[in-house]
Design a protein around this motif. Structure first.
Motif, short mmCIF file in Angstrom:
data_model
loop_
_atom_site.label_atom_id
_atom_site.label_comp_id
_atom_site.label_asym_id
_atom_site.label_seq_id
_atom_site.Cartn_x
_atom_site.Cartn_y
_atom_site.Cartn_z
N TYR B 337 -12.17 -1.68 13.34
CA TYR B 337 -12.32 -1.78 11.89
C TYR B 337 -11.87 -3.16 11.43
CZ TYR B 337 -12.63 3.23 12.63
OH TYR B 337 -12.98 4.48 13.11
N ALA B 338 -12.79 -3.87 10.81
CA ALA B 338 -12.51 -5.25 10.38
C ALA B 338 -12.59 -5.34 8.87
CB ALA B 338 -13.52 -6.19 11.03
N GLY B 339 -12.31 -6.54 8.37
CA GLY B 339 -12.40 -6.75 6.94
C GLY B 339 -11.27 -6.05 6.20
N PRO B 340 -11.41 -5.87 4.90
CA PRO B 340 -10.33 -5.31 4.10
C PRO B 340 -9.86 -3.93 4.57
CG PRO B 340 -11.94 -6.33 2.67
CD PRO B 340 -12.52 -6.38 4.05
N ILE B 341 -10.78 -2.98 4.79
CA ILE B 341 -10.31 -1.66 5.22
C ILE B 341 -9.69 -1.76 6.61
CG2 ILE B 341 -12.51 -0.85 6.20
CD1 ILE B 341 -9.96 1.27 4.18
N GLY B 342 -10.23 -2.65 7.44
CA GLY B 342 -9.67 -2.84 8.77
C GLY B 342 -8.26 -3.38 8.72
N ALA B 343 -7.99 -4.27 7.75
CA ALA B 343 -6.67 -4.87 7.64
C ALA B 343 -5.62 -3.81 7.34
CB ALA B 343 -6.67 -5.94 6.56
N ILE B 344 -6.05 -2.70 6.77
CA ILE B 344 -5.11 -1.62 6.46
C ILE B 344 -5.07 -0.59 7.57
CG2 ILE B 344 -4.63 0.27 4.88
CD1 ILE B 344 -5.82 -1.35 2.68
N VAL B 345 -6.24 -0.03 7.96
CA VAL B 345 -6.17 1.10 8.90
C VAL B 345 -5.82 0.67 10.31
CG1 VAL B 345 -7.74 2.49 7.50
CG2 VAL B 345 -8.65 1.18 9.40
N THR B 346 -6.14 -0.57 10.69
CA THR B 346 -5.82 -0.99 12.06
C THR B 346 -4.32 -0.94 12.32
OG1 THR B 346 -7.82 -2.33 12.14
CG2 THR B 346 -6.13 -2.77 13.81
N PRO B 347 -3.49 -1.64 11.51
CA PRO B 347 -2.06 -1.51 11.78
C PRO B 347 -1.56 -0.07 11.66
CG PRO B 347 -2.43 -2.80 9.78
CD PRO B 347 -3.75 -2.61 10.43
N LEU B 348 -2.14 0.70 10.77
CA LEU B 348 -1.69 2.08 10.60
C LEU B 348 -2.07 2.94 11.80
CD1 LEU B 348 -2.50 2.62 6.82
CD2 LEU B 348 -0.25 2.37 7.84
N LEU B 349 -3.21 2.66 12.42
CA LEU B 349 -3.65 3.48 13.54
C LEU B 349 -3.09 2.99 14.88
CD1 LEU B 349 -7.41 4.18 12.65
CD2 LEU B 349 -5.55 5.83 12.68
#
Lengths: 259, 477, 213
Positions: B337-349
């Motif tokens: 997941y990249a871009g804005p949503i990726g910037a959030i869910v990646t560290p969370l996941l």
């Protein structure tokens, strides 16, 4: 939280100027432009000397504690203010949107923070939405074509943009042209501009290309941070175009006489 | 997929200096962003905004009731003839798929696009078990033959120029060189067609699970999604638990804001609602339909202030609007997941320590929130994640110290004004055109102005003094 | 505890998010349509379908319709088809027989024409709702390069929301009695290659809608 559309009318009240740390140190003439315009309109202006910064740089980097310490200084500096006006969309957004978050659980400062939120205005929205003034009866010495760059925080968080366009649109000798992708970020973003300087630089390059391609000779913005980023890029690339703050252009026009 | 998000800054730098990526990503995202704006302001901007809010409410209500809705969805899907499985981890997802494949004697798998299967690296596991897996979405197919990763939620190869795609197809598939996108597509279509007809199993993702009716809902433009889910004997849908929506009314809204936001289309070509396997008397359709409901970190996110990120319907609008993504492309983000949503869910996941640059990869411009069909407040969550980074000590000593000094200097009016003087002096006489230390990156790309000879504080003081003496002043002396 | 129980338990142990969400009682339609008269909807459907790159024909009689359909076949003599009972055009079966057009196996990848009716046609977006079922093979609207869809004008309704309202009114068991539905909006397409729009990928390259008189 007092949403910015719920602020009581600032008409007839003394204005305390929040000049912002950036304008204070780098563009004090912009602060003076604001003062000149307000006094020209018969408004009493004061400048609380104890002011420093709204706290945004630290806040945007996640340092909420440090940001709050500085925000408290803001509350202290403006404790006697009836109305606060600032020539910066991002600083106004910091106060209006983030102070309620910062002071949500603070029994000592919450009430004062809410009061400050209810009396804070960005400069162009203060004139047009706050006071109902759309025409400063200004005239520029030379016909000039301008285009607007919409600073992100002001546009998206405070709905700014129309007020500035209305004010400039009524200045004689000012023509407003289009800036392609005027709503796209210039790449400043506070410390982002240095922490991720390659990306900030790439975003800036696109903005510079759009500015160079515009019919405007001068770009107008309501935020000195965007202005610094864009002028920095324009001068680096040897462009003849410049970015100016809306307050400076309006104040310049006050000097000219309407025919 | 292997996590490489800690490399974001150097990877972004490489992407920015790659003219092919710049051309492809800039054109692709600009194109879709403009189309989205038109589609979501038809007939008026007000109406588009109202539909966004309606979609936002639908997803949040579903999240609020998530466990109950999951149970309802499961019951209805089962009643429809779908077998429902649940998986907490990547390994479980893969094991379930392998077991189902073995049970049904599967050798050839046709895959329709699914980001969740990228998360769990399903293809690698299936291939290790001796199965042949073919990606059938054109972009994912190119990704597969190029042995790379998708860079965008909807357009997997948005980062590739046409010549690059052409050369890859010539090299790996023996295509006769052509620069005609239609010819290239026709070649891929002919190549892939037999796989649909010969595959034993089709694997898809799921855009929505409709609880009220027990349906798996998919949107695709190419037709590969329909083929994968109707021609093979077995169909498995691998779907994140957050994809459940409550009602047909909610679904009608969401399945229409999604294409408008992602590509500017009024409807995706195939808006597909699957209730179950083929029925008595039908001559086509799968004999067995499975849904695997995937956790893989989602229950953890649900239990935080970031639960809102689970509202994402994976439309890609934020990626198209984001000026950072537009400059770096998606691969630099280092994960699915990249871009804005990726910037959030990646560290969370995947854990903050494995993706710490990502929440910083934003100027907080807010374009993402403005275009998100479900109004996810991405900037707010980026700010909170940055706060988390500070609290967890992931920000670097130099910034911690620098900000502490900044706070000291800005809490005190006197120090503030002194600091201004020092900065003025330092800029003019010492540092010339450079900023100190970590701020030096500024001058790589732009000039820095001089500080004003006198601060506004000073000018005001002088102005007031002049006024007072002019007034013959009560302040004499 | 299996994964199902653990996942549900974790979700239930967490504080419920979005608890201050106000309840919604009215649903806006994505595409507001003022004139819902049959004539207006028919016109709107034709316009929207053409925007999607569908071909639309409006024959003046059933005979005319059959002629148009046979013309679309050209030299092709096989078709993947819905049962004639599900296509609202009387005389089609005889016409095919006379023309020597044979119904092919649904998995015959060499067949170039598919023909179906529809469950409904959506005026707001020019879309066709195509359900599956006995006598309604999915491949008829998917596998061949040309998909011919025959609809009667009373099948044209406003939009997807209205179609679902109809399903709700029948009780969702009716919706669930079909194994699958697809809402088809034009021929298949992709823009995956450098954002250039290419029509016709895996699904049909042409969708021809015949709106009966």
């Amino acid at each position: 939280m007092a949403h910015h559309s719920e602020r009581p009318s600032p008409k007839g009240k003394k204005v305390s100027l929040f000049v912002t740390c950036m304008i204070d140190m780098m563009y004090p003439e912009t602060g003076m432009s604001v003062v000149n315009i307000l006094e020209h309109l018969g408004i009493e202006v004061d400048f609380p000397m104890a002011q420093t910064c709204c706290g945004q740089p630290a806040y945007n980097s996640g340092y909420q504690n440090e940001s709050k310490q500085v925000a408290i200084q803001f509350l202290k500096a403006f404790k006697d203010a009836e109305v606060i006006v600032t020539p910066s969309g991002s600083c106004a957004a910091m106060v209006l949107h983030e102070y309620p978050v910062l002071f949500e659980d603070d029994p000592q400062w919450k009430a004062e923070a809410e009061r400050i939120v209810s009396i804070t205005w960005e400069f162009t929205e203060f004139l047009v939405d706050g006071l109902g003034i759309t025409d400063l009866k200004a005239r520029l010495a030379q016909p000039t074509t301008f285009a607007f760059h919409d600073s992100c925080h002001g546009m998206r968080l405070l709905g700014l943009g129309q007020a500035a366009r209305t004010l400039l649109g009524n200045v004689e000798n000012a023509t407003i042209a289009e800036l392609n992708e005027h709503e796209v970020c210039c790449g400043f973003g506070g410390l982002f501009s240095v922490k991720m300087s390659d990306i900030s630089g790439a975003m800036l390059q696109k903005k510079v290309n759009n500015i160079n391609a515009s019919d405007a000779s001068t770009i107008i913005t309501g935020d000195s941070s965007c202005l610094t980023q864009m002028n920095g890029g324009l001068s680096r690339k040897g462009s003849s175009k410049k970015v100016r703050h809306i307050a400076d252009v309006l104040a310049e026009g006050l000097g000219g006489e309407r025919k | 997929m292997k996590v490489e998000s800690q490399n974001f800054i150097p990877a972004a730098q490489i992407a920015i200096r790659n003219p092919n990526i710049q051309e492809a990503v800039t054109t692709g995202t600009r194109n879709s962003y403009v189309k989205r704006n038109i589609a979501m302001s038809t007939p008026t901007l007000e109406h588009g905004e109202a539909m966004r809010m309606q979609a936002a409410e639908a997803k949040r209500r579903a999240l609020r009731n998530l466990p109950d809705l999951l149970e309802k969805a499961e019951a209805n899907m089962k009643a429809n003839g779908i077998t429902v499985e649940w998986a907490q981890t990547s390994q479980e997802v893969c094991k379930l798929v392998v077991d189902i494949a073995k049970k049904h004697n599967v050798h050839l798998v046709a895959k329709s696009k699914s980001m969740v299967t990228e998360e769990v690296a399903l293809n690698d596991i299936l291939e290790a078990e001796g199965m042949e897996v073919i990606e059938t979405d054109l972009g994912e197919f190119i990704v597969q033959i190029g042995k790379t990763h998708p860079s965008h939620l909807l357009a997997p190869i948005i980062h590739m120029t046409k010549p690059e795609i052409r050369d890859l197809m010539v090299k790996e598939l023996g295509m006769t060189p052509t620069d005609d996108a239609g010819e290239m597509t026709k070649f891929a279509q002919a190549h892939l067609r037999r796989y649909f007809l010969e595959a034993d199993m089709g694997i898809s993702g799921g855009n929505f699970i409709l609880a009220e009716t027990g349906s798996i809902c998919l949107v695709t433009n190419e037709g590969n999604g329909r083929m994968c889910t109707t021609l093979p004997r077995v169909h498995i849908a691998v779907v994140g638990i957050e994809k459940v929506v409550e009602s047909v009314k909610d679904y009608a809204t969401l399945t229409q804001v999604l294409p408008r936001s992602g590509t500017g289309q009024v409807m995706t070509v195939y808006t597909h609602m699957i209730n179950g396997p083929r029925q008595l008397g039908e001559t086509d359709g799968p004999e067995h339909v499975y849904v695997i409901l995937v956790d893989n970190g989602r229950t953890k996110i649900y239990d935080t202030d970031y639960a809102e990120s689970l509202a994402c319907i994976r439309c890609g609008a934020c990626q198209n609007a984001c000026p950072v993504y537009r400059s770096t492309g998606g691969l630099a983000y280092g994960w699915v997941y990249a871009g804005p949503i990726g910037a959030i869910v990646t560290p969370l996941l995947v854990g903050m320590e494995n993706a710490s640059p990502l929440p910083q990869a934003s100027s907080l411009c807010g374009a993402c929130k403005q275009v998100c069909p479900v109004n996810i407040d991405i900037p707010r969550m980026l700010l909170e994640l940055r706060h988390d980074l500070v609290e967890q000590g992931e920000t670097g000593k130099i910034w911690d110290i620098g900000i502490k000094f900044w706070a000291i200097g800005n809490k005190s009016p006197r120090l503030f004004q002194m600091g201004g003087s020092m900065a003025r002096f330092g800029r003019k006489h010492v540092l010339k055109n450079n900023l100190p230390g970590p701020l030096g990156g500024w001058t790589d790309y732009r000039d820095f102005p001089n500080f004003a000879p006198k601060s506004f504080h000073q000018l005001w003081k002088e102005r007031q003094a002049a006024k007072n003496s002019h007034n013959g002043g009560s302040n004499n002396g | 505890m299996g994964s199902r129980e653990e996942i549900l338990a974790k979700l239930r142990a967490a504080p419920k998010p979005f608890t201050d969400l106000p309840k919604r009682d009215t649903y806006l339609h994505m595409v507001p349509i003022a004139d819902k008269s049959p004539a207006a909807l028919r016109k709107r459907f034709a316009e929207e379908a053409k925007k999607l790159a569908c071909e639309v024909s409006e024959p003046v009689s059933h005979t005319d319709a059959i002629q148009q359909i046979l013309a679309l076949f050209g030299e092709n003599k096989s078709v993947i088809a819905w049962d004639f009972a599900n296509i609202p055009l009387p005389g089609l079966a005889d016409a095919f027989a006379t023309a020597g057009i044979q119904i092919a196996d649904v998995r015959d990848g060499s067949v170039r024409v598919g023909i179906t009716g529809a469950d409904a046609a959506l005026a707001s977006t020019g879309s066709l709702v195509v359900g599956s079922g006995p006598g309604k093979p999915r491949q008829a609207s998917l596998l061949p390069a040309l998909h011919i869809a025959v609809i009667s004008p009373d099948q044209i309704i406003t939009d997807l929301e209205t179609w679902f309202d109809g399903q709700l009114a029948k009780g969702l068991q009716h919706f669930r009695s079909a194994a699958a539905h697809v809402v088809i909006s034009g021929p298949s397409r992709t823009a995956d290659i450098a954002m250039e729009l290419v029509m016709g990928v895996h699904g049909p390259t042409r969708v021809h809608v015949v709106i009966l008189p």
